[in-house]
Scaffold this motif. Structure first.
Motif, mmCIF file in Angstrom:
data_model
loop_
_atom_site.group_PDB
_atom_site.id
_atom_site.type_symbol
_atom_site.label_atom_id
_atom_site.label_comp_id
_atom_site.label_asym_id
_atom_site.label_seq_id
_atom_site.Cartn_x
_atom_site.Cartn_y
_atom_site.Cartn_z
ATOM 1 N N GLY A 59 52.707 38.339 45.491
ATOM 2 C CA GLY A 59 53.843 39.228 45.715
ATOM 3 C C GLY A 59 53.486 40.653 45.349
ATOM 4 O O GLY A 59 53.648 41.584 46.151
ATOM 5 N N ILE A 60 52.956 40.835 44.105
ATOM 6 C CA ILE A 60 52.570 42.162 43.615
ATOM 7 C C ILE A 60 51.158 42.056 43.047
ATOM 8 O O ILE A 60 50.860 41.174 42.228
ATOM 9 C CB ILE A 60 53.537 42.666 42.524
ATOM 10 N N TYR A 61 50.289 42.958 43.475
ATOM 11 C CA TYR A 61 48.903 42.980 43.011
ATOM 12 C C TYR A 61 48.699 44.309 42.284
ATOM 13 O O TYR A 61 48.800 45.380 42.885
ATOM 14 C CB TYR A 61 47.954 42.872 44.211
ATOM 15 N N MET A 62 48.385 44.259 40.962
ATOM 16 C CA MET A 62 48.144 45.462 40.171
ATOM 17 C C MET A 62 46.666 45.545 39.828
ATOM 18 O O MET A 62 46.119 44.627 39.207
ATOM 19 C CB MET A 62 49.016 45.461 38.917
ATOM 20 N N TYR A 63 46.023 46.645 40.206
ATOM 21 C CA TYR A 63 44.572 46.779 40.115
ATOM 22 C C TYR A 63 44.249 48.070 39.352
ATOM 23 O O TYR A 63 44.187 49.151 39.922
ATOM 24 C CB TYR A 63 43.978 46.835 41.520
ATOM 25 N N GLY A 64 44.039 47.965 38.027
ATOM 26 C CA GLY A 64 43.687 49.122 37.223
ATOM 27 C C GLY A 64 42.210 49.449 37.296
ATOM 28 O O GLY A 64 41.367 48.590 37.568
ATOM 29 N N ALA A 97 53.180 35.074 42.009
ATOM 30 C CA ALA A 97 54.096 36.195 42.156
ATOM 31 C C ALA A 97 53.402 37.510 41.843
ATOM 32 O O ALA A 97 53.547 38.496 42.576
ATOM 33 C CB ALA A 97 55.311 36.004 41.252
ATOM 34 N N VAL A 98 52.630 37.553 40.735
ATOM 35 C CA VAL A 98 51.999 38.793 40.295
ATOM 36 C C VAL A 98 50.538 38.523 39.979
ATOM 37 O O VAL A 98 50.190 37.494 39.368
ATOM 38 C CB VAL A 98 52.717 39.372 39.055
ATOM 39 N N TYR A 99 49.666 39.452 40.365
ATOM 40 C CA TYR A 99 48.249 39.387 40.014
ATOM 41 C C TYR A 99 47.908 40.648 39.243
ATOM 42 O O TYR A 99 48.285 41.761 39.636
ATOM 43 C CB TYR A 99 47.386 39.294 41.266
ATOM 44 N N LEU A 100 47.151 40.498 38.126
ATOM 45 C CA LEU A 100 46.774 41.621 37.294
ATOM 46 C C LEU A 100 45.265 41.639 37.138
ATOM 47 O O LEU A 100 44.648 40.602 36.852
ATOM 48 C CB LEU A 100 47.428 41.534 35.909
ATOM 49 N N THR A 101 44.692 42.809 37.304
ATOM 50 C CA THR A 101 43.266 42.994 37.047
ATOM 51 C C THR A 101 43.043 44.417 36.572
ATOM 52 O O THR A 101 43.727 45.347 37.016
ATOM 53 C CB THR A 101 42.420 42.694 38.300
ATOM 54 N N GLY A 102 42.095 44.601 35.665
ATOM 55 C CA GLY A 102 41.846 45.907 35.085
ATOM 56 C C GLY A 102 42.918 46.268 34.080
ATOM 57 O O GLY A 102 43.818 45.483 33.761
ATOM 58 N N SER A 128 35.804 42.709 34.124
ATOM 59 C CA SER A 128 37.134 42.963 34.697
ATOM 60 C C SER A 128 37.913 43.994 33.905
ATOM 61 O O SER A 128 38.662 44.789 34.474
ATOM 62 C CB SER A 128 37.930 41.668 34.784
ATOM 63 N N GLY A 129 37.760 43.963 32.595
ATOM 64 C CA GLY A 129 38.523 44.884 31.751
ATOM 65 C C GLY A 129 40.016 44.664 31.826
ATOM 66 O O GLY A 129 40.808 45.584 31.599
ATOM 67 N N THR A 130 40.439 43.454 32.136
ATOM 68 C CA THR A 130 41.868 43.196 32.314
ATOM 69 C C THR A 130 42.573 43.174 30.962
ATOM 70 O O THR A 130 42.253 42.357 30.094
ATOM 71 C CB THR A 130 42.092 41.868 33.039
ATOM 72 N N THR A 131 43.525 44.078 30.807
ATOM 73 C CA THR A 131 44.330 44.141 29.583
ATOM 74 C C THR A 131 45.758 44.516 29.956
ATOM 75 O O THR A 131 46.002 45.142 30.999
ATOM 76 C CB THR A 131 43.787 45.195 28.606
#
Length: 723
Positions: free
Chosen positions: A630-635, A662-667, A693-696
């Protein structure tokens, strides 16, 4: 009619009543008349005689009439008649009042002479309006083109001076002393006013009078029919029925049939005429010009047309007609207005009166082709170029490379234009300030399938080919009511950039953009893309690429900021809504962007894809059937591509049917506020893991982010989202 006029009329009619007490051989009479046809009306009146003796009668007369369509008439007056042997000679005068069909009040004096016998009768009447005899009626005003200029002709309603005469004969059908009579009349009239010429004509009528003594002594019924023909070739007819009865008793037989006591025969209405009677007056378009050039294929090939356009000069209103085949681009001069057949232009006179003029020419199409056939092969010429202050309205353009081009111009308007079958762009705007595109359609442009030739590149950020609207370096652009279908790109907006040095420099901003009521269907690539733009308002944008097998993202905000997107739907596409950033493009990463009341559906990947951005808010947003998330957040974990995704707010955001989560988080992600709801079949979230990845998720005090009712924090990110 003014209230005081009606009061005066009623008071005067009432004053006649006592006079009848002195009448020795005649009684007052009342009448009721119904008339249909010309001047349909319901009327009523009173005739009050006063016998002086020696064959002399004074009389008063009052009348009220309500005519079909609203006019109300009334009159009060009197006269004298005297018996000379077999003839009665008389004179009368009245004061008439009227409310006209256009609700103006008029008064007039009328006077008449009459000679009445037992077999023949003659009369003549004259009418003279009083006070204001002409009133302006803007709805009757007209606009015309005369001697190469617009002229207005003011509309008026005028009260007419007039004179009429009539002669009648009693046919020998009934006894001469009978209450029954059949009469024929013939007459002539002439009328005029200070604004009109003389209108003259002839009349003919017949009247059958039948006594009603058996029902009411002295009463009668008259049946009438009449024709009227005037010098304006107007023929009209009417029929009538009139009832007349005495008041206060039964009149003597002699009084009942004597010409001394018969009604006054005259036109009881105030005659008015409505039309455009004013003198010609210059009318001006919004550009301040009244000059007109009428243009069609009869004026020659495109080279001749361009010569005429240039010779007409600045500000000329060009009225085009029919198909115009061009083998070179038409070029407008500053402040000119090009209006195709059927187009409407607003005009005004020096005193501020407003008019609308519709070009009477045939529907107009610019056909950029070598021959006259609309199916001929396209040629590599643009359709038309615009200059400062120009307007293009009510026109179709087909077969061109770029249909409409404006470069280094300001204050242009494109209205009610249809563009079809162009090989390049529909509308090209380069370094244009203050442009309006409205109520138009762009369709069936060349579809570019080659990624190497046609895909947007961050290394050439001001260029895309084959766009419906290709706007580079534009300020104060309004797009309202635009339908786009079957194109490569929909709307492309970017600044003009000088990249000859490092860093690149913006030479003309893309700013203050207002997009509303736009529908885009089947765009092979981005439907709406802004690059390095800011201060953008988008409302009622509806994109539907669901029928395409291959397409790209629907709406992309690349290195753009200060944007609102409201009341819109995005259907299909790879990603529905994309926030992107590249440091090589002058500007900042996407920031200060508000999205509300937006529905996103049927994407092949994410509904919303957020690259490094900040201060984004999503309110009342639904995402349905996303192909991945649904929502992809890419920092940005490396720090040179915009940094973290931060300061994101969600309010009433629902994700249903996302294939993966629903939501994907990376960076790096920071300061996310609000809640995202999901349906039962959609996993809440996923997140990347690993040292690269540095995912936080970093949440400052006061920030809380929940997905499907579970709060997500930096501490539980791996457990909840499978990091």
């Amino acid at each position: 009619m003014h209230r005081i006029s009606w009061l005066a009329l009623l008071a005067a009619m009432g004053a006649f009543a006592p006079v009848s007490a002195y009448a020795q051989s005649a009684l007052p009479r009342v009448e009721l008349e119904l008339r249909a046809g010309d001047g349909s009306a319901v009327s009523g009146g009173v005739f009050v005689p006063f016998v002086l003796g020696d064959g002399t009668v004074l009389f008063g007369d009052g009348w009220v009439s309500y005519q079909d369509g609203g006019p109300v008439y009334g009159s009060v007056g009197g006269g004298v008649r005297h018996q000379f042997g077999d003839w009665v000679l008389g004179a009368n005068a009245t004061l008439d009042f009227a409310n006209s069909p256009y609700d103006f009040s008029y008064q007039q004096l009328s006077a008449g002479l009459e000679a009445l016998g037992s077999q023949f009768e003659f009369r003549i009447n004259a009418f003279a309006p009083l006070g204001d005899t002409a009133n302006a009626v803007d709805g009757l005003s007209t606009i015309a083109v005369r001697n190469g200029s617009f002229v207005a002709n003011q509309g008026y309603e005028v009260a007419l001076y007039g004179v009429d005469a009539e002669a009648g004969i009693r046919l020998p059908v009934f006894d001469q002393d009978s209450a029954n009579a059949l009469k024929l009349f013939a007459g002539a009239f002439a009328q005029r006013s200070d604004l009109t010429g003389t209108i003259s004509g002839l009349t003919a009528r017949t009247e059958l009078t039948l006594g009603l003594d058996q029902y009411l002594p002295g009463a009668n019924m008259a049946l009438g029919a009449g024709l009227r023909y005037d010098s304006q070739d107007q023929l009209s007819a009417s029929v009538s029925i009139r009832l007349s009865a005495p008041i206060g008793g039964s009149p003597a037989q002699a009084a009942a049939t004597s010409p001394l006591y018969q009604r006054i025969e005259r036109n009881r209405a105030i005659s008015t005429l409505a039309g455009n009677f004013g003198a010609d007056e210059a009318a001006f378009a919004s550009n301040g010009s009244s000059q007109v050039l009428q243009l069609s294929s009869a004026n020659g090939p495109a080279s001749d047309l361009n010569a005429l356009i240039a010779a007409a000069g600045e500000g000329t209103i060009i009225l085009a007609s029919g198909d115009i085949v061009v083998d070179e681009t038409l070029a407008l001069v500053a402040n000119q207005m090009f209006i195709g057949g059927g187009g409407v232009i607003d005009l005004h006179t020096a005193d501020g009166q407003m008019f609308s003029y519709a070009n009477p020419g045939d529907r107009t199409t610019l056909v950029a082709a070598a021959g006259a056939s609309r199916l001929a092969a396209p040629v590599a010429v643009d359709g038309i170029t615009l200059a400062d202050g120009t307007t293009l309205s009510t026109l179709s353009i087909t077969g061109a490379e770029n249909a409409i081009v404006a470069r280094d111009a300001a204050n242009i308007t494109i209205d009610n234009v249809t563009i079809d079958g162009v090989t390049g762009n529909g509308i090209v705007l380069n370094r244009v300030d203050n442009a309006v595109i409205r109520n138009s359609r762009i369709s069936n442009t060349t579809i570019c399938l080659s990624n190497s030739d046609c895909e947007f590149s961050i290394f050439d950020p001001t260029f895309v080919p084959n766009a419906a609207v290709n706007a580079v370096g534009v300020q104060n652009l309004t797009i309202a009511g635009l339908d786009i279908a079957d194109v490569t790109y929909g709307i492309f907006i970017a600044p003009d950039i000088d990249d000859s040095g490092w860093p690149s420099v913006v030479t003309s901003e893309a700013e203050n953009i207002d997009i509303s009521n736009v529908r885009i269907t089947n765009s092979r690539r981005e439907a709406l893309m802004t690059v390095g733009a800011h201060d953008i308002t988008i409302d009622n944008l509806h994109v539907d690429n669901s029928a395409l097998e291959r397409d790209m993202d629907l709406v992309v905000f690349q290195t753009s900021n200060d944007i609102t997107l409201t009341n819109s739907t995005l259907n299909g596409g790879v990603n529905g809504l994309m926030f992107a950033y590249y440091s090589g493009i002058p500007g900042v990463n996407p920031a200060n962007i508000s999205v509300s009341n937006v529905a996103i559906s049927n994407t092949s990947r994410a509904g919303i894809f957020i690259n490094p951005s900040n201060n984004l808010s999503f309110t009342d947003v639904t995402i349905t059937n996303a192909g991945s998330y649904g929502i992809y957040m890419y920092g940005d974990n490396w720090g040179f591509m915009g940094g973290p995704v931060r300061d994101i707010a969600f309010s009433n955001v629902a994700i249903n049917g996302a294939a993966d989560a629903a939501v994907y988080l990376t960076g790096p992600i920071a300061n996310v506020q609000g809640a995202v709801s999901t349906d039962a079949a959609t996993p809440a979230c996923e997140a990347t893991s690993g040292p690269w990845s540095g995912t936080t998720l970093t949440q400052d005090a006061g920030y809380a982010f929940t997905i499907a009712g579970m709060e997500l924090t930096g501490a539980n990110l791996g457990m909840v989202c499978g990091q």
